[in-house]
Design a protein around this motif. Structure first.
Motif: not given
Length: 171
Positions: A131, A165, A169
């Motif tokens: 990610k 994050v 999110d």
């Protein structure tokens, strides 16, 4: 163990194209995102013992929003050398921290911040790493735990990515 919290500054304004890059403020989206990330830090108990922040206006405004939520008791150093610093320069700065602090929040810029995260992490092929590799957007937050007894001993590939994050999110 040392904890390195990397926070890319929140989204800045491009309303005045003649403005110097260093002087660009946060835009409304950035202000909201910085508040969300600050609330997340507080909720998760990710309260650093020292804060290092680039001297650019957008990083200082990100810092102000973080401090408004987590408090301003933590020593915060605003440093010109962190403005658009490379990963190597950021790592060098971390190695100069005093060992009385076990955790640091570093508020800076890409590509240096993203490159620093990649430099510190021992790749494990985790979903979080994937990610982060896709994009480290404005107000993105990475938490790295490094296997180092002292800041001076901090080295490449000595950490693991515990958290990554992005503002999306948190909404």
């Amino acid at each position: 163990m040392k904890t390195i919290i990397l926070l890319r500054h929140a989204k800045s304004s491009w309303d005045d194209p003649s403005m110097e890059d260093r002087d660009r403020p946060l835009n409304q989206r950035g202000e909201r995102a910085a508040g969300l990330v600050a609330a997340f830090l507080r909720h998760e108990g990710l309260l650093p013992e020292i804060i290092l922040c680039s001297s650019a206006l957008r990083t200082r405004e990100t810092l102000a929003r973080v401090q408004a939520v987590i408090g301003d008791d933590t020593p915060a150093l605003i440093e010109d050398e962190l403005y658009l610093a490379s990963a190597a320069k950021l790592l060098e700065r971390l190695r100069c921290l005093g060992d009385d602090a076990a955790s640091v929040l570093l508020i800076g810029h890409n590509p240096g911040l993203e490159d620093l995260a990649a430099t510190l992490i021992e790749p494990r092929g985790s979903a979080l790493e994937e990610k982060m590799a896709v994009k480290f957007p404005t107000a993105g937050l990475a938490v790295i735990r490094a296997d180092a007894g002292t800041w001076a001993a901090l080295k490449r590939r000595s950490g693991r990515l515990d958290l990554f994050v992005i503002p999306k999110d948190l909404v």
